[in-house]
Scaffold this motif. Structure first.
Motif, PDB file in Angstrom:
ATOM      1  N   THR A  87       9.536  -0.736  -2.478  1.00 47.36           N
ATOM      2  CA  THR A  87      10.343  -0.255  -1.354  1.00 47.36           C
ATOM      3  C   THR A  87       9.542  -0.014  -0.079  1.00 47.36           C
ATOM      4  N   LYS A  88       8.251  -0.323  -0.105  1.00 42.14           N
ATOM      5  CA  LYS A  88       7.401   0.026   1.031  1.00 42.14           C
ATOM      6  C   LYS A  88       7.926  -0.556   2.343  1.00 42.14           C
TER       7      LYS A  88
ATOM      8  N   LEU B  23      11.086   1.302   3.627  1.00 45.87           N
ATOM      9  CA  LEU B  23      10.785   2.662   4.058  1.00 45.87           C
ATOM     10  C   LEU B  23      10.000   2.669   5.362  1.00 45.87           C
ATOM     11  N   THR B  24       9.039   1.783   5.460  1.00 45.31           N
ATOM     12  CA  THR B  24       8.233   1.704   6.681  1.00 45.31           C
ATOM     13  C   THR B  24       9.113   1.418   7.894  1.00 45.31           C
TER      14      THR B  24
ATOM     15  N   LEU C  37       3.952   7.608   7.466  1.00 44.98           N
ATOM     16  CA  LEU C  37       3.522   6.231   7.212  1.00 44.98           C
ATOM     17  C   LEU C  37       2.158   6.199   6.513  1.00 44.98           C
TER      18      LEU C  37
ATOM     19  N   PHE D 217       1.286   3.668  -1.942  1.00 45.13           N
ATOM     20  CA  PHE D 217       1.430   2.254  -2.306  1.00 45.13           C
ATOM     21  C   PHE D 217       0.137   1.725  -2.931  1.00 45.13           C
TER      22      PHE D 217
ATOM     23  N   ILE E 244       7.454   2.763  -5.048  1.00 47.73           N
ATOM     24  CA  ILE E 244       7.017   2.462  -3.688  1.00 47.73           C
ATOM     25  C   ILE E 244       6.484   1.030  -3.575  1.00 47.73           C
TER      26      ILE E 244
ATOM     27  N   ILE F 263       9.605   7.227  -3.432  1.00 50.02           N
ATOM     28  CA  ILE F 263       9.701   7.976  -2.181  1.00 50.02           C
ATOM     29  C   ILE F 263      11.121   7.876  -1.656  1.00 50.02           C
TER      30      ILE F 263
ATOM     31  N   GLN G 257       1.118   8.380   4.376  1.00 52.15           N
ATOM     32  CA  GLN G 257       1.350   8.716   2.960  1.00 52.15           C
ATOM     33  C   GLN G 257       1.956   7.535   2.210  1.00 52.15           C
ATOM     34  N   ILE G 258       2.842   6.810   2.872  1.00 51.37           N
ATOM     35  CA  ILE G 258       3.431   5.617   2.246  1.00 51.37           C
ATOM     36  C   ILE G 258       2.331   4.614   1.907  1.00 51.37           C
ATOM     37  N   ASP G 259       1.419   4.375   2.834  1.00 47.40           N
ATOM     38  CA  ASP G 259       0.317   3.438   2.588  1.00 47.40           C
ATOM     39  C   ASP G 259      -0.583   3.933   1.462  1.00 47.40           C
TER      40      ASP G 259
ATOM     41  N   LEU H 249      13.677   9.340   1.730  1.00 46.47           N
ATOM     42  CA  LEU H 249      13.576   9.824   3.103  1.00 46.47           C
ATOM     43  C   LEU H 249      14.921  10.399   3.534  1.00 46.47           C
TER      44      LEU H 249
END
Length: 551
Positions: free
Chosen positions: A232-233, A236-237, A174, A181, A229, A189, A176-178, A191
């Protein structure tokens, strides 16, 4: 291209140039020669320079008819006929005829666009804020273990931290997603998770079979291509937060699916994180062909410009079996504390790929040969191609060379010229041929060569060469290589500055640590792998990609 010294050392064939202490009788018999003293005849390729501009030649490269050397200004010689041009290759001596006048490259650094991709002509839309990169459209695939063991709690010493391995892994993903983004919003990204079955979150969860290789590849290639991302955030989150542990460890099918799903995106990165051994479906470590399976997956990834990195937490994951997939793609192998996962993910993500499918060809004058520690008897090649694959900003690669037996030293002249040819795909999909040339003075004095040594070049090469031999199971050569390097470092202590002595101290310690772990045995490579600890295997694979940032 960096050299091991300011001079090429032209040594004699005398016994003073050999040292065989510490080498087993088996090694002497197998290779039928004494162990050669380590010298400074080393070339190190520093790939970060691929990001720098060079002279771009408007035509295609002109290649020698007898060797891979490319014509440059330094070896272009016109003759008396206006319709023909002759040039003599200064490496092999071949007289070449060119029917059409072409543009020859600069002697030092020239680029040729072999196949230019239309994407590269697009205008940059990067923001003025350098902290945000809108041009980066890399695909990053998190391939993570959700087996039952990931529900084990994390302890620091005797203290129960009240959260599980999976909780920590989810939080690291999470983060890395932030980060992506905010700073690289056009990165994609994906998963993939694995317990007893494998699931791809796209964003709808879908499971696959674990035992059908062709079906897994087909499913992977048909997975919808992920969006950026920035779009799609949220999905994915939610998918990451909803992960829960279950079942066994179908690591092999998951990794194969990840590679297949990334195969349309050259420059993709797969980050594989697990806490145990693959024990379900293809690539199960209980199968006799497990090593071959992961080597094949690594080659599949390499062919498609994909990098695989492996982070392990918890119990033994048998890195000795999995590592072939990582080594083939120049990825990272590490055993990590679950608490540090976020930082380890970030380090892998930030070490960006700058070239894919890279092949490096080193061309030397015909009096010299390129050393190959896997085949010490072969001393005939004055040029050699190395299929290196994916290249990140930190990647370096060492090559050694020597003088062919029977060559009259006085026939070499006062200078030695090298040509390095790099063929690769850049991040825009252009097929590039880049040519470097360098010339060095020769010396017959070992002390003069060593006094002017570049210790970073020598250290990087020494560690890489030993690791390459260990991977092949040639432990005698790996050990003799490290023993020779110890003695080389000992000879250097009298000459160098405080900074150089720091490098010497580091190199010495690293070599000693490696030697302590490298136990020479007559056992087969398969048995060596079965007995090798994760710590030893991780060190071996990390040393394969050893670079000066570790010094």
């Amino acid at each position: 291209m960096h050299c091991g010294s300011k001079f090429v050392y032209v040594y004699d064939d005398s016994s003073s140039e050999s040292e065989n202490e510490g080498i087993s009788d088996k090694a002497k018999k197998e290779f039928q020669e004494k162990s050669r003293k380590i010298d400074t005849n080393v070339i190190k390729i520093d790939f970060k320079n691929l990001q720098l501009h060079s002279y771009v030649c408007p035509s295609q490269p002109t290649v020698c008819n007898s060797c891979p050397a490319i014509a440059t200004i330094g070896n272009f010689l016109p003759n008396d006929h206006s319709s023909e041009l002759n040039w003599t290759c200064k490496y092999c001596g071949e007289l070449n005829s060119a029917k059409v006048l072409t543009s020859f490259g600069d002697e030092n650094d020239t680029s040729y666009f072999i196949n230019e991709n239309a994407r590269s002509s697009k205008k940059s839309d990067a923001r003025s804020d350098s902290k945000v990169d809108l041009n980066d459209t890399t695909l990053i695939c998190f391939c993570i273990d959700t087996s039952t063991s990931m529900n084990n709690k994390i302890y620091q010493g005797s203290a129960d931290l009240s959260f599980t391995r999976l909780n920590t892994l989810k939080e690291a993903v999470l983060q890395q997603i932030d980060y992506l983004f905010t700073h690289r919003p056009n990165v994609k990204i994906s998963l993939i998770t694995f317990g007893s079955t494998v699931s791809h979150h796209d964003p709808i969860n879908s499971s696959i079979l674990n035992d059908d290789k062709e079906e897994i590849i087909k499913i992977g290639r048909n997975i919808p291509k992920p969006l950026a991302i920035r779009r799609t955030k949220a999905g994915l989150t939610k998918a990451v937060r909803n992960l829960s542990p279950y079942g066994y460890t179908a690591l092999g099918p998951a990794l194969l699916l990840a590679v297949a799903s990334c195969s349309y995106f050259h420059g993709s990165k797969i980050i594989l994180c697990t806490d145990g051994q693959a024990n379900e479906g293809l690539g199960s470590l209980y199968a006799t062909n497990a090593v071959d399976f992961y080597n094949d997956v690594g080659q599949y990834a390499k062919d498609n410009g994909i990098s695989i990195s492996l982070l392990t937490i918890g119990e033994s994951s048998k890195i000795s079996h999995l590592g072939g997939a990582v080594a083939a793609t120049n990825g990272t192998v590490k055993i990590v504390d679950p608490i540090d996962l976020g930082g380890e993910f970030r380090e892998i993500i930030d070490d960006r790929l700058i070239a894919m499918n890279l092949k490096a060809t080193l061309v030397l004058p015909k009096q010299f040969y390129i050393r190959n520690y896997g085949s010490l008897k072969n001393k005939s090649n004055s040029y050699q191609a190395f299929e290196i694959g994916n290249i990140t900003q930190s990647k370096e690669f060492g090559i050694e060379f020597g003088i062919k037996s029977g060559i009259e030293r006085n026939s070499i002249g006062e200078d030695v010229c090298f040509q390095l040819i790099l063929n690769y795909l850049d991040r825009d999909g252009n097929r590039i041929c880049r040519v470097y040339e360098k010339s060095l003075k020769i010396t017959k004095d070992r002390e003069e060569a060593e006094e002017n040594a570049d210790l970073e070049v020598i250290t990087v090469n020494a560690m890489q060469q030993a690791a390459r031999m260990q991977v092949l199971g040639k432990l005698n050569i790996a050990r003799s290589r490290l023993v020779g390097q110890e003695r080389f470092f000992a000879r250097q202590e009298r000459w160098h500055t405080i900074e150089a002595n720091r490098i010497l101290d580091f190199g010495n310690q690293h070599v000693k640590d490696y030697l302590n772990e490298l136990i020479v045995t007559d056992e087969t490579l398969e048995i060596q792998r079965a007995k090798q600890s994760d710590e030893s295997a991780a060190k071996m694979f990390q040393t394969l990609v050893f670079d000066k940032s570790q010094i």
